[in-house]
Design a protein around this motif. Sequence first.
Motif, PDB file in Angstrom:
ATOM      1  N   ILE A 254      13.953  -2.845  -3.532  1.00 17.48           N
ATOM      2  CA  ILE A 254      13.405  -2.333  -2.274  1.00 17.48           C
ATOM      3  C   ILE A 254      12.060  -3.009  -2.026  1.00 17.48           C
ATOM      4  N   PHE A 255      11.677  -3.112  -0.758  1.00 12.65           N
ATOM      5  CA  PHE A 255      10.616  -4.037  -0.360  1.00 12.65           C
ATOM      6  C   PHE A 255       9.566  -3.438   0.563  1.00 12.65           C
ATOM      7  N   VAL A 256       8.445  -4.146   0.604  1.00 16.39           N
ATOM      8  CA  VAL A 256       7.437  -3.975   1.646  1.00 16.39           C
ATOM      9  C   VAL A 256       7.182  -5.367   2.228  1.00 16.39           C
ATOM     10  N   TYR A 257       7.177  -5.468   3.549  1.00 14.07           N
ATOM     11  CA  TYR A 257       6.841  -6.715   4.234  1.00 14.07           C
ATOM     12  C   TYR A 257       5.499  -6.532   4.937  1.00 14.07           C
ATOM     13  N   VAL A 258       4.610  -7.494   4.790  1.00 16.97           N
ATOM     14  CA  VAL A 258       3.309  -7.419   5.449  1.00 16.97           C
ATOM     15  C   VAL A 258       3.196  -8.564   6.461  1.00 16.97           C
ATOM     16  N   LYS A 259       2.687  -8.262   7.624  1.00 19.02           N
ATOM     17  CA  LYS A 259       2.502  -9.250   8.678  1.00 19.02           C
ATOM     18  C   LYS A 259       1.358 -10.190   8.302  1.00 19.02           C
TER      19      LYS A 259
END
Length: 332
Positions: A254-259
Amino acid sequence: MLKKTRIATVLGFAGLSLLAGAAQAQVIKIDGSSTVYPITEAVAEEFQKAKKNAVKVTVGISGTGGGFKKFCRGETDFANASRPITAKEMEDCKAAGVQYVEMPVAFDALTVVINPKNTFLKEATVEEMKKLWEPAAQGKITKWNQVNPAWPDAPVKLFGAGADSGTFEYFTEAMVGKAKSSRGDYTASEDDNVLVQGVSRDVNAIGYFGYAYYAENQGKLKALPIVSPKTGKAVAPSAASVENGSYQPLSRPIFVYVKAASLEKPEVKEFVEFYMKNAAKLTAEVKYVPLPAAAYTGNLDHVNKKKLGSVFGGKNEIGITIDELMKREAKL
């Protein structure tokens, strides 16, 4: 009269100061997966305490798909995701000029749950889950004995993730063979707590969601062991079965994406650093499986070197292990 005027003036200046402070308040916006929510929310709470509430972190739950829609429109700084970004989402982000860094933060044991009073279900195969959940089952497979003759002539009550959920996509691809391919006559929700309540209240119910929600509600739910297609053995979800790769095919990163543009803001960069330094501890606290320390330092390295994009090429992958994920991330 003069005293009252002075008080009013002082209060007026105080009010203006408060308004000015409110206008300058730093806000970090996060939305997306309900599965990832417990980790990110725990991190957000600790970060806000550390910053003495000088930075506000908002964490929404609109599902992985819903979160990426907001993220690719530039409305949020982070997207929580229970599956990798898809090719379509990559195109949407590109069209809007949104670049991002992909950061795996934990492994989840997507958990099939039943009511604790259910005495006949000891395990289930992928084939049985497919027969229960595939589109052809809608309106036809309504009793347990229609899935397996050894099971009782009792009504099946189904609870599952909503269509904007990454969990919905992963589960359907793993169990049915095609993402988003599911019968529609079930109780769907992006809020896993709704699903917990549904299964806990009906002896004939079955549902699925992230392991953290099962772990938090073990007193009113029972995890159903799934027969691994690789070994033919029924395996229950646990930290150990995820770490050794035996809980298949429902183990997933599972992930977190940052701009990328948001990383120019000091508070966002600081939040990312805080997240990665505390992820292992807080992930374990909310009952997911932490990644090796190298994963979190690798994420920070990708952020610092602005290594953009995804290692998954817009596709979800069923059955990837922690070791395989680590090797892939190292090549970015």
